[in-house]
Design a protein around this motif. Structure first.
Motif: not given
Lengths: 297, 810
Positions: A224-231
């Motif tokens: 979820a953190a990676a999704l937020r960062t990449l978003g």
């Protein structure tokens, strides 16, 4: 009570009827087993105790030490040992005819009847002593068992819906497959975009203690953190980033399914970790209770 | 070029070696020709340490070579020793290229020169010659042609050459993640046209997941130890390679055999050379033994090798090694006769055995039983499971067809054929009409008989058709009434899902389900609603004949089935002639109409219950349960996932679970786990070399000991319920586990524990399948051990009864 036991059950067990008796044409849960046979037996037993308690005149008053109290105590203690034997019955695959469903049904309803048997045995004399400890432990065991009955009758459907024909192994395999694809898809990303993806790859789907397992909430989920960062990131090539984001959200969905699966399984099992140890504590307290009663006779 | 030998034996496998040893012992001039540089190539190519089983146990070994169950090395070493001891004259690396001449003067051309022989024994097996790689280095030892057990390869660089099904399956096997191999598969062309779609998609998935690298338009150029040079569209490339699996197809031996003039029994792949009782082919002086003759088991091969040389040596009195087994089969009969006399007696008297050769007769009798019955003694009861066929060798039988009516069956005829053909329970009780002798032929032997002897097949089909019709119309008919129908039966094969009758169609033909099953559906409110499931032995289409109206429901095949079509006119004539049949048919029609009306009326008020019933039925049929006789169904409203069913299964058998609870499809919380359904016509039975899969007395399809681990049944099962696994070592007792926690608990022990316990030992993997807890008094363990009542075992017709809908719809 003869009508509760059809004749064929009491008769000789011939091989043909053996197989026939295990065969049921429809699914029938342990609570409904044999048209609520054990609910009726257990209810009848409780009623008998309540009525006879009121009718029988024991001097000076009802307590565990009267003949009536001893009778209830003996029934209760015997019942507790028999109920404990379910754990053995469940695991011992002898070849003769028995139905674990019937055992479970009897276990649940007779276990509930212990509330009346045990409490009426005390004559409602409770205090701070080993006798009341045994009673309290018994009530806790019954309480945890009640939780078990509730989850057994409500959660299986949710477990089935969530897994959607996938096995636990397949869920893990799906996550691993996304990981492998992420690994190659993340190659073109810039180092600052790669770092959260790598963290997501390193994530153990089983990590995050008992609290996370039972609640199904994983606030520190690396995916979820990676999704937020990449978003929010603008650094890498947009097309490559979109591909990784797509894979990450697929992985997140797969993780959510697995976590929900593990949560429901945990809820279905957690009570046993209370029910069983408390049962052994109960048996210990019960032994102390019985020995002390005889010691001070 | 040497002088003429009495016999030349081609192929040094168990059959050829045993033949040469006998010749050596007899001092007969002989030569044993072997194309490789070692004896018994097929077994030589087995994996190191592989266990070779010696089945069937009941058969005695008659050979000058030793053979008992053991590791590959042990058996090969014994044979090398025995060959020397028996003074076998073997010529290795002598591949036969051509055989000419005739008995007394055959000339055999080989790669090691020509040989002359009076007789030839062909013992070349069925493997054929695998096509070899063509590039340099193709003779290196790390090139193998089969993968017996993928687990023999760990942490290796493996290249599979050839992308047919065999190659892809091997590659998928060794690419299993846990084995940590680096697998490459090469394909000469761009696409995988020769392989099955499923295999190709599995391979592609493995490729996408990084388990193997798929190289198209690529072929090997040079093989070196540890390395392989590839020719790719973009130039040569050298890759690491410890093992090459070459799966380039093989040349079947049939062409070679036929080039000698030997005739086969038929054109299909299962056909064998035509042989006399002494194994002589249609070319005098050429004898065929072993797998090529249709006997894949090592012990059979060795015995035949011995026998065939004795026959060539002029031994006329030799009786086959199975003589004492046959004698035991006939031992219980009141009259005393020799085995040969009994076999002739049966062939003379029983119609289905009339065209059977003496050699075939021995074979069939070994799978059969003969028994004497007193007058009135029951042979089998109605509704008993059973699929064997009975033949009346002496006396007569009486069929009780219900309503106090009995029909006699005369000597020479058969009974029990309904169970054989439809796979269902016995349709009627049969008694001995007088003191009689009946032969009971097992299902497998009966099917073999029907396949091998066309005359027997015709008789069985005709009788079964006649009886099936008599049975269905409840004794109101006579054999004469059926004469025109059985003379020219219109038997139609219907693939699964095909519509036989469509609602609203014109037509008045009546159909009888010979094998398989059908579902009946009706269009209600624009949706097909399931009305009922029709098992084999039912009839349909009769409503239109009686009413003269259009078809009022659709009937389609649930599984691949066979139906017999009766012309409406024929059926009407029958009804007119036999009022009893008319009454029975009208009663059946009335009952069916009542159910149709019930469902139709409920549909209006309880449409959700009817829809659920109908959709559930559709799901069950889609899952292939239409051919099941007994399947495990799990209600996922009740299943808590404790897996006690699997544990109980493992603990009730030898420590292996035969079901996978979690796998399988689910509809509306009804789950069909991966577990045996005991099919009407079990796919697993189709090709079992040692013939150990049978149907038991309770309808269970089970395996008796003697599995050789070939895996045919596992591959033939469409439901994936058979595992190839070795039984784990014994676990410590339950009490010990409960008290100390040591060792694995209930259920199948973990592979890790098993491995640790076994150490270096590698037991043979054999097929493991559900036997419905055969022989366990309490019945199926999975059902008994379910704590919540989620697991039941039912047949589809029990489960989809109308009572279910009535309960649900209230």
């Amino acid at each position: 009570m003869a009508s509760l036991f059809p004749k064929r059950l009491l008769g000789r067990r011939s091989k043909a009827t053996q197989t026939e008796r295990v065969r049921e044409r429809r699914h029938e849960g342990f609570l409904r087993y044999a048209n609520f046979r054990w609910a009726k037996i257990s209810g009848g037993l409780c009623l008998l105790i309540i009525v006879s308690y009121a009718l029988v005149d024991v001097t000076p008053r009802h307590n565990g030490g009267s003949w009536y109290g001893y009778t209830l105590g003996t029934i209760g203690a015997g019942l507790i040992l028999w109920l404990t034997a379910l754990g053995y019955r469940k695991r011992k695959m002898t070849s003769d005819y028995w139905s674990l469903k019937a055992w479970t049904s009897a276990h649940v309803y007779l276990g509930l009847s212990l509330i009346v048997i045990g409490t009426w045995h005390t004559g409602f004399q409770l205090g701070w002593n080993v006798h009341t400890l045994a009673w309290a432990l018994m009530m806790l065991v019954i309480l945890s068992g009640l939780y078990g009955v509730v989850v057994y009758s409500t959660l299986p459907a949710a477990l089935s819906n969530n897994r959607d024909e996938m096995t636990q192994m397949q869920m893990l395999e799906a996550i691993r497959a996304f990981d492998r694809q992420l690994h190659s898809a993340a190659q073109p990303l810039t180092p600052e975009d790669t770092a959260p993806v790598l963290a997501a790859l390193d994530e153990d789907p089983f990590a995050g203690g008992i609290g996370a397992r039972l609640s199904g909430r994983y606030p520190r989920c690396a995916t979820a953190a990676a999704l937020r960062t990449l978003g929010m990131s603008r650094s890498s090539d947009a097309e490559a980033r979109d591909k990784v984001i797509g894979l990450l959200s697929q992985k997140e969905a797969a993780l959510a399914r697995l976590r929900q699966h593990l949560k429901i399984r945990a809820l279905l099992e957690i009570w046993l970790y209370v029910h069983v140890p408390l049962t052994f504590a109960l048996i210990a307290a019960l032994s102390a209770h019985i020995i002390s009663v005889f010691f001070y006779w | 070029m040497s002088e003429t030998v009495k016999v030349a034996i081609i192929g040094s496998g168990p059959a050829g070696l045993s033949a040469a040893s006998r010749a050596g012992q007899l001092g007969m001039s002989h030569v044993l020709l072997e194309k490789t540089d070692h004896l018994s190539d097929t077994i030589y190519k087995y994996q190191k340490g592989k266990r070779v089983l010696a089945t069937p146990d009941r058969l005695d070994l008659r050979s000058d070579c030793r053979f008992a169950e053991g590791a590959r090395e042990y058996i090969l070493a014994n044979w090398d020793e025995d060959a020397a001891k028996n003074k076998v004259n073997v010529v290795k690396e002598a591949e036969v290229t051509e055989v000419t001449g005739q008995q007394g003067a055959f000339e055999i051309k080989t790669t090691k020169g020509a040989f002359k022989a009076e007789n030839i024994v062909l013992a070349i097996g069925t493997q054929g010659n695998p096509n070899r790689m063509r590039c340099p280095g193709n003779d290196l030892p790390h090139i193998i042609y089969t993968v017996d057990d993928p687990e023999d390869f760990k942490d290796k660089h493996i290249t599979v050459v050839g992308s047919g099904d065999a190659g892809i399956e091997n590659a998928l096997g060794v690419a299993e993640e846990a084995l940590e191999n680096t697998v490459t598969i090469l394909n000469r062309s761009k696409d995988f046209a020769r392989a099955k779609a499923k295999n190709v998609s599995d391979m592609m998935e493995a490729g996408e997941n990084g388990f193997m690298s798929i190289r198209t338009e690529t072929q090997p150029k040079l093989v070196e130890p540890g390395w392989l040079t590839l020719e790719t569209p973009t130039g040569d490339e050298k890759i690491q390679c410890d093992v090459i699996v070459a799966r380039l197809g093989s040349v079947a031996p049939r062409g070679f055999v036929e080039s000698m003039g030997i005739e086969f029994t038929g054109p299909d792949r299962e056909a064998f050379p035509k042989l006399s009782p002494t194994f002589e082919s249609t070319v005098p002086g050429i004898f065929v033994i072993g797998a090529l003759a249709g006997y894949p088991l090592i012990k059979h091969c060795m015995n035949q090798g011995y026998d065939v040389v004795e026959f060539i040596n002029g031994n006329k009195t030799l009786t086959p090694a199975d003589e004492k087994d046959l004698a035991a089969i006939f031992a219980g009969l009141p009259q005393q006769r020799s085995v040969t006399e009994w076999l002739d007696f049966l062939r003379e008297r029983v119609r289905i055995f009339a065209d059977v050769s003496p050699l075939q007769m021995r074979e069939f009798m070994l799978d059969s039983k003969v028994a004497f019955y007193r007058k009135g003694e029951v042979v089998f009861e109605k509704d008993e499971p059973g699929s064997s066929l009975f033949a009346i060798a002496d006396g007569s039988a009486v069929v009780d067809i219900g309503g106090g009516v009995t029909v006699p069956i005369e000597q020479g005829s058969i009974f029990g054929e309904v169970g054989l053909i439809s796979g269902r329970k016995r349709g009627a009780t049969i008694r001995a009409g007088e003191d009689s002798i009946f032969v009971e032929v097992s299902r497998t032997a009966a099917l073999k008989l029907m396949a091998a002897v066309p005359g027997a097949k015709r008789v069985i089909n005709r009788i079964s058709l006649e009886r099936q019709l008599l049975q269905i119309f409840k004794g109101g008919l006579t054999v004469e009434d059926l004469q025109p129908i059985v003379e020219d039966p219109a038997i139609e094969r219907v693939p699964a899902g095909k519509v036989v009758l469509a609602e609203g169609d014109e037509g008045d033909d009546v159909y009888v389900i010979r094998s398989g099953s059908m579902v009946v559906e009706k269009d209600i409110g624009g949706k097909p609603i399931f009305l009922r499931y029709l098992p084999a032995g039912s009839f349909f289409g009769e409503m239109a004949v009686l009413s003269g109206e259009k078809r009022n429901a659709t009937v389609k095949a649930a599984v691949a089935s066979e139906v017999i079509r009766l012309k409406g006119q024929q059926f009407k004539e029958m009804l007119a002639k036999r009022p009893q049949v008319r009454i029975a048919t009208e009663a059946a029609v009335a009952e069916r109409a009542a159910i149709n009306n019930f469902i139709e009326s409920r549909k209006a008020s309880y449409s959700s219950a009817v829809d659920l019933y109908s959709d559930t039925a559709g799901f069950i049929m889609k899952e292939g349960l239409g051919e099941a006789t007994d399947a495990l169904l799990i209600d996922e409203n009740l299943c808590v996932g404790c897996d006690n069913c699997e544990k109980a299964c493992a603990d009730s058998h030898e420590g292996l679970s035969r079901l996978d609870r979690e796998a399988g499809k689910t509809f509306a919380h009804l789950h069909v786990p991966t577990s045996c359904r005991h099919c009407e016509h079990p796919h697993c039975m189709a090709d079992c070399p040692p013939n150990v899969i049978h149907r038991g007395p309770d309808g269970e399809v089970f395996m008796e000991p003697g599995c050789i681990g070939c895996g045919n049944c596992m591959r033939n099962c469409p439901y994936g319920v058979i595992r190839m696994e070795a039984a784990p070592p014994e676990k410590p007792s339950l009490l010990r586990w409960l008290l100390t926690g040591f060792g694995p608990g209930p259920g199948e022990p973990s592979p890790k524990w098993t491995k640790k316990k076994l150490g270096e030992e590698k037991p043979k993997k054999i097929a493991v399948k559900c036997d419905m807890c055969k022989g366990i008094a309490g019945g199926p363990a999975c059902v008994r051990a379910c704590p919540t009542g989620a697991a039941i075992r039912v047949s589809p017709e029990e489960f989809l009864s109308i009572a279910r809908l009535q309960e649900d719809a209230g």
